[in-house]
Structures are given as structure tokens and as C-alpha cells.
Design a protein around this motif. Sequence first.
Motif, PDB file in Angstrom:
ATOM      1  N   ASP A 235       0.810  -1.332  -0.064  1.00 40.81           N
ATOM      2  CA  ASP A 235      -0.038  -0.061  -0.043  1.00 40.81           C
ATOM      3  C   ASP A 235       0.986   1.218  -0.178  1.00 40.81           C
ATOM      4  O   ASP A 235       0.876   1.978   0.989  1.00 40.81           O
ATOM      5  N   PRO A 236       1.461   1.604  -1.014  1.00 44.62           N
ATOM      6  CA  PRO A 236       2.523   2.788  -1.240  1.00 44.62           C
ATOM      7  C   PRO A 236       1.860   3.841  -0.819  1.00 44.62           C
ATOM      8  O   PRO A 236       2.792   4.863  -0.357  1.00 44.62           O
ATOM      9  N   GLN A 237       0.644   3.985  -1.029  1.00 44.81           N
ATOM     10  CA  GLN A 237      -0.053   5.493  -0.849  1.00 44.81           C
ATOM     11  C   GLN A 237      -0.050   5.736   0.794  1.00 44.81           C
ATOM     12  O   GLN A 237      -0.244   7.048   1.137  1.00 44.81           O
ATOM     13  N   SER A 238      -0.001   4.713   1.574  1.00 46.04           N
ATOM     14  CA  SER A 238      -0.143   4.903   3.112  1.00 46.04           C
ATOM     15  C   SER A 238       1.052   4.971   3.942  1.00 46.04           C
ATOM     16  O   SER A 238       1.036   5.137   4.859  1.00 46.04           O
ATOM     17  N   VAL A 239       1.991   4.829   2.955  1.00 43.78           N
ATOM     18  CA  VAL A 239       3.542   4.756   3.753  1.00 43.78           C
ATOM     19  C   VAL A 239       3.873   6.347   4.017  1.00 43.78           C
ATOM     20  O   VAL A 239       4.081   7.231   3.148  1.00 43.78           O
ATOM     21  N   PRO A 240       4.310   6.503   5.315  1.00 44.32           N
ATOM     22  CA  PRO A 240       4.854   7.711   5.791  1.00 44.32           C
ATOM     23  C   PRO A 240       6.057   8.106   4.881  1.00 44.32           C
ATOM     24  O   PRO A 240       7.051   7.334   4.848  1.00 44.32           O
ATOM     25  N   GLN A 241       6.275   9.385   4.516  1.00 41.57           N
ATOM     26  CA  GLN A 241       7.608   9.636   3.916  1.00 41.57           C
ATOM     27  C   GLN A 241       8.606  10.273   4.606  1.00 41.57           C
ATOM     28  O   GLN A 241       8.860  11.377   5.097  1.00 41.57           O
ATOM     29  N   ASP A 242       9.120   9.295   5.553  1.00 43.33           N
ATOM     30  CA  ASP A 242       9.964   9.555   6.517  1.00 43.33           C
ATOM     31  C   ASP A 242      11.349   9.103   6.454  1.00 43.33           C
ATOM     32  O   ASP A 242      11.510   8.546   5.142  1.00 43.33           O
ATOM     33  N   PHE A 243      12.326   9.049   7.360  1.00 39.00           N
ATOM     34  CA  PHE A 243      13.830   8.773   7.344  1.00 39.00           C
ATOM     35  C   PHE A 243      13.801   7.265   6.576  1.00 39.00           C
ATOM     36  O   PHE A 243      14.584   6.653   6.173  1.00 39.00           O
ATOM     37  N   LEU A 244      13.043   6.353   7.233  1.00 37.02           N
ATOM     38  CA  LEU A 244      13.153   5.023   6.967  1.00 37.02           C
ATOM     39  C   LEU A 244      12.639   4.757   5.746  1.00 37.02           C
ATOM     40  O   LEU A 244      13.491   4.116   4.942  1.00 37.02           O
ATOM     41  N   THR A 245      11.752   5.196   5.284  1.00 39.29           N
ATOM     42  CA  THR A 245      11.149   5.253   3.718  1.00 39.29           C
ATOM     43  C   THR A 245      12.205   5.458   2.855  1.00 39.29           C
ATOM     44  O   THR A 245      12.429   4.973   1.935  1.00 39.29           O
TER      45      THR A 245
END
Length: 472
Positions: A235-245
Amino acid sequence: MDMRPEPFVPPAPEPRATPPSALETIRTVFRNPLELWGTASYTLPWTETKFFSERTIIINDPGLIRHVLVDNVANYEMSEIRQLILRPILRDGLLTAEGHVWKRSRKAMAPVFTPRHAKGFAAQMLAKSVEFAQRYAALGSQGKVVDISTDMAELTFAILSETLFSGQVVTEGDNFSKDVDQLLHRLGRVDPMDLLRAPPWVPRLTRIGGQKVLDKFRNMVSQTMALRQKRMDEDPQSVPQDFLTLLLQLAGPDGLTVDEIGDNILTFIGAGHETTARALAWTLYCVAQSPLVREHMEEEIDRILASGAEPVDWLDLMPWVRAAFEEAMRLYPPAPSINRAAIADDRWTSPDGDVVTIRAGMTVLVMPWTLHRHELYWDRPRAFMPERFLPENRSKIERFQYLPFGAGPRICIGATFAMQEAVIALTVLMHRYRFDVTAQTKPWPVQKLTTQPRDGMPMRVSLRQTKSSPVI
């Protein structure tokens, strides 16, 4: 007549009057390297010494430090002993990687830690600080004694987890801060075999038991990566755009390897919060012993909060809070030593014409611990005097005289992040509570990976008696 009270002089080892023997050097380095340094290290701009037939130069002159860490940085690599200690833990994480691996990693992570991006974390830092502060809410005016060193580690880990990993770090149980302490106690310190330059395959008896906790951290990293990657795939749309991502998106032939990503996640989880946590604890301790400083800070905190200023602006609006934290980092630098080794012969000439020659293979120590307490560069160097860092006095401090975050290309990538985090955390905690020493508060600085108090830092936390209700 100056009626101000004498500034507080916090505990620290006295400079040695005579050099230690070889056996005493081994014992001291293993027990606490901060107790090793002699008078010359605190009074001379540079001094040469010998450890086990290896020539070492300790440099304190700001111009010479600039030369080594900036102007001729290509001639200096990580020292062997530093890598023998840290690489088994962090492998190719940002603190230990070298050459093209380091350059690739640094470039990849830089966008997350720009000042502009760091400011975007202010609201999350505030929320986590307020949430953490609730644990003290029922203490009352009589207060309760807690280990501030452990508490600050828990607070900074909560902030780091939320801001860089969206709270999705996989941990085992509630003993994270103790696990970090065990990791540093077992692995993040010098072993006698390191001093003797024994190859990595020679067992380090002092690190027996450390592999178990390191394996625990590696497993934590693997699970954290796997869960996020699964979410990115499903579910790429739900992924937070943070350091881990960001790190996981860099995987590939033109980016970072999976192992390098894991090493950097471990570096930030295990060490990224540790330095700020120690500095916060030392700040609260020193402020508790300095009533006038605390008065300035509390007045400033109450006034700025009452004005409704946003947390993103607190770093600039609270000079006393910032200065107290910076002064604590001067006296107890989170990273007390910066170790390099010369690749080729090098020469530097001071403005007065003195020539310093650094031979190939020579170990070069830039030590914030001695530099920040040096008699040539600081007035009353052992005293806690935050006013040094107030805006009107900052121009008196040379750029390479104060190195809490290092300098040059390898300067701490999270410096702005850490400063903002510290001011927000101190503001929340000191707005609501008082932190006072007790008869058991006798911290002694010990160098592991960071400068931390031996046996913790017990302090009494009690509700502040203010005329108005807390704003936050």
C-alpha cells in the motif's frame, strides 16, 4: 561590588600531574579515558605523547584543528583504534563508514537533516515531550527521585522514533534504554587488545556478552525494515515519507545496499538519541546547581510560551535555554574525542610562526573534552557559565574552539535536529517541573561512546509553584 553568586563547578577529573605508566594507561583507558589526560592537554595548544610506541599528537589550537578537519581533511582517515571499537557495532553506518560508502550515504541522507526539514519536526518533538512529561504529573510538590539519565534516554528515543521512523521501530519489551547502555558498556569502549592493535579476530574479553545485545539490535532493525518494506509493496500510498522510507527507497545498484541501510538504521536507533539524552541530563543537573541560571530560564520559558510562539521558533526565541544546553555540551561533550590518523606527512604553521609537523601514520586526537576545558581558550573553563553562549557573547568563541558536533565534512548530520529537540524538551520539562539534586546525586563523567554519568543521575522532580497554570 559584584554580588552574583560564584558559578557552579561540576565534577570532572583533575588533570594528571605526571604521565601514567603503560599498565596504568591500559587500566585508565578501560575504566575511564577522561581520567587519562595531563596538565599539558589542558594548557598547551598541542602536545605530543607516545602510547605503546605509537606517536600521538593532541591538538587544541583552533587553527590547527581547522587544518586537520577541514583544510587538509583528505590527509586524515579514521584512526585504527576508533574503528576497532565502533565498526563491529555499526559496520557501514554513517559514523564508521569511509571513502565512497560514506560519501554515498551522507549525500543520500542529507535532505532529511537540512535546517528547513529539521524545523518540520518541531510539532512532533513537542507532542512527544508533552506526552513524556505526563509521567511526572502526579508527583506533587514533594516530588519523587528518578534517574534523569535513563528518563532522558527514553524521551529522546521516543522523539527519534516518532520523527524519523513514524513511531514504527520494532522494540522488544520496555528496556530499550538499558539495552543501549549494555551495548555501549559491552562494546562501545576500549579493550586492552585495541590498545595493542590486535587484529579484529583476537577475542576482546571485555566484550564478552556484548554480542547477544548487538544481535538483539540487529534483529530489531531487520524487523523494522521488513515491516516497512511490506507496507511499501502492498500500500505505497499509505507509507509515511520519513527517514526509514527514504533509506529503503535508496536500495539498489545506484544507491545503498540493504546491509548499508540496516547499518544506518542501527546507527540512528542506537546512537542517534544517545548523545542528546546525555547532554539533556547534564544540563538539568548543572541548572539545578545554578539558581540564577534556572531563574533566567524559567522566566524566559514562561514568557515565550505565554506569547503563543510556535515551537519551531523556540530555538531562536529562548537564548538562555539554548545557552544552558550548549554550556552543558561544552563541559560534558557528547562525543568527547575525535580520532584521526595521518596518511602522509603534513606541516602547519601558526600565525606566530610555530611549525607543527605531523608524520605519516601518526594518531591525531582532537578532543572536545580537553578543548572545551582548555585554559588558553576559556575564562574559568571548569565552571558552568551559560552566559558565554548568549547572543552578545557568542562572537568571542572561535568556530573551532567549540566542537560538540564535530567539524568539517563529517560534522554531525543531525546537529540542527538535536539543538531544536533539546530546546523543546527542556522548555516542556522546566515549564512544569523543578529538577533538584539529592544527597545521592553524585554524577561522575565516564567516557563510553558518549560522556555519561557513572551509576546514573538520581534527581528529585517536583511540580513548579507558579502563579498561573502551565501553558503546555
